[in-house]
Design a protein around this motif. Structure first.
Motif, PDB file in Angstrom:
ATOM      1  N   GLN A  21      -2.331   6.076  18.782  1.00 59.04           N
ATOM      2  CA  GLN A  21      -1.258   5.834  19.754  1.00 59.04           C
ATOM      3  C   GLN A  21      -1.241   4.383  20.218  1.00 59.04           C
ATOM      4  N   ASP A  22      -2.404   3.842  20.522  1.00 57.71           N
ATOM      5  CA  ASP A  22      -2.469   2.457  20.993  1.00 57.71           C
ATOM      6  C   ASP A  22      -2.386   1.440  19.857  1.00 57.71           C
ATOM      7  N   TRP A  23      -2.860   1.820  18.669  1.00 59.43           N
ATOM      8  CA  TRP A  23      -2.940   0.870  17.545  1.00 59.43           C
ATOM      9  C   TRP A  23      -2.239   1.457  16.328  1.00 59.43           C
ATOM     10  N   PRO A  24      -0.936   1.721  16.394  1.00 64.36           N
ATOM     11  CA  PRO A  24      -0.247   2.388  15.279  1.00 64.36           C
ATOM     12  C   PRO A  24      -0.187   1.517  14.027  1.00 64.36           C
ATOM     13  N   GLU A  25      -0.239   2.188  12.889  1.00 67.04           N
ATOM     14  CA  GLU A  25      -0.150   1.503  11.604  1.00 67.04           C
ATOM     15  C   GLU A  25       1.114   0.657  11.512  1.00 67.04           C
ATOM     16  N   SER A  26       2.213   1.169  12.060  1.00 65.10           N
ATOM     17  CA  SER A  26       3.490   0.471  11.959  1.00 65.10           C
ATOM     18  C   SER A  26       3.463  -0.897  12.623  1.00 65.10           C
ATOM     19  N   GLU A  27       2.590  -1.094  13.603  1.00 63.50           N
ATOM     20  CA  GLU A  27       2.498  -2.376  14.296  1.00 63.50           C
ATOM     21  C   GLU A  27       1.409  -3.278  13.722  1.00 63.50           C
ATOM     22  N   TRP A  28       0.310  -2.695  13.231  1.00 68.01           N
ATOM     23  CA  TRP A  28      -0.867  -3.501  12.938  1.00 68.01           C
ATOM     24  C   TRP A  28      -1.128  -3.777  11.472  1.00 68.01           C
ATOM     25  N   THR A  29      -0.515  -3.036  10.572  1.00 75.08           N
ATOM     26  CA  THR A  29      -0.746  -3.299   9.150  1.00 75.08           C
ATOM     27  C   THR A  29      -0.320  -4.714   8.780  1.00 75.08           C
ATOM     28  N   ALA A  30       0.844  -5.134   9.253  1.00 75.32           N
ATOM     29  CA  ALA A  30       1.326  -6.482   8.930  1.00 75.32           C
ATOM     30  C   ALA A  30       0.490  -7.569   9.602  1.00 75.32           C
ATOM     31  N   VAL A  31      -0.125  -7.242  10.723  1.00 79.07           N
ATOM     32  CA  VAL A  31      -0.926  -8.232  11.443  1.00 79.07           C
ATOM     33  C   VAL A  31      -2.199  -8.565  10.673  1.00 79.07           C
TER      34      VAL A  31
END
Length: 224
Positions: A21-31
């Motif tokens: 919930q806090d670290w979703p794949e959709s937000e962090w994979t590109a990072v």
């Protein structure tokens, strides 16, 4: 020349949440690109078992065992940041760089009225105290285990967050939302750290974590 691989990044979430919930794949994979990433659920959260009302030291020991001794970059938010501050100094963990977001300079759990909170989750009246009421609301959100969460809070309160007792020695990035009163004291915390950067990003305590500015700050810091 052989390049040394970058260490895995381990993420710790906030109270009454979970890793995905806090670290979703959709937000962090590109990072992080192809960097290895581990998203842990804190005790009593998500799929992690509750430990009962154990001390902060016992929670840190459990997290250290789950992470293992190999070098990591550690990223924590809110409760995850509170634990990461001390976890980074745990003898069983090797942290290269540390990111602490939404971190309070004080210890709110010692102020929670636990009898009133336990009564409320059992169907009793809502707590009069606003902080306790907020904790009950968070603990009672769908998917949470309110009893286990209150046990965790009770245990953490017995060994409060005490940044004056020692600070992480590795490079640290402190992140706080500009509208987040919980992170208002990060400059005070920064003064205790030998190698620190401070950055404020848009949003309150809930929104700041999911802003592009937060992710950009983490990316840049871990890439240095």
């Amino acid at each position: 020349m052989t390049l040394t691989p970058e260490p895995p990044v381990v993420f710790l979430h906030g109270l009454a949440s979970r890793g995905t919930q806090d670290w979703p794949e959709s937000e962090w994979t590109a990072v992080l690109g192809d960097r290895s990433r581990r998203v842990l659920d804190l005790p009593a959260h998500g799929d992690a078992p509750g430990l009962g009302a154990v001390s902060t030291s016992a929670v840190l020991d459990a997290l250290a065992e789950a992470i293992g001794p190999h070098e990591i970059d550690l990223v924590g938010y809110s409760l995850g940041a509170r634990l990461a501050w001390d976890l980074a100094r745990h003898p069983g963990v090797a942290v290269r760089r540390l990111v602490l977001g939404g971190l309070s300079a004080g210890e709110p759990f010692a102020l929670v009225d636990l009898p009133a909170a336990r009564s409320a989750i059992g169907g009793g009246p809502a707590p009069v105290d606003p902080l306790t009421g907020m904790i009950v609301h968070m603990a009672s959100l769908p998917g949470n285990r309110p009893g286990d969460l209150l046990d965790l809070i009770e245990g953490l309160a017995t060994e409060p967050f005490a940044p004056e007792a020692g600070a992480p020695a590795m490079p640290v990035l402190l992140l706080g939302g500009v509208d987040d009163p919980m992170a208002a004291g990060i400059d005070e915390l920064a003064a205790r750290l030998p190698d620190v950067r401070v950055r404020r990003v848009p949003g309150d305590h809930l929104a700041a974590l999911h802003t592009p500015e937060f992710r950009d700050a983490v990316r840049g810091f871990l890439a240095d």
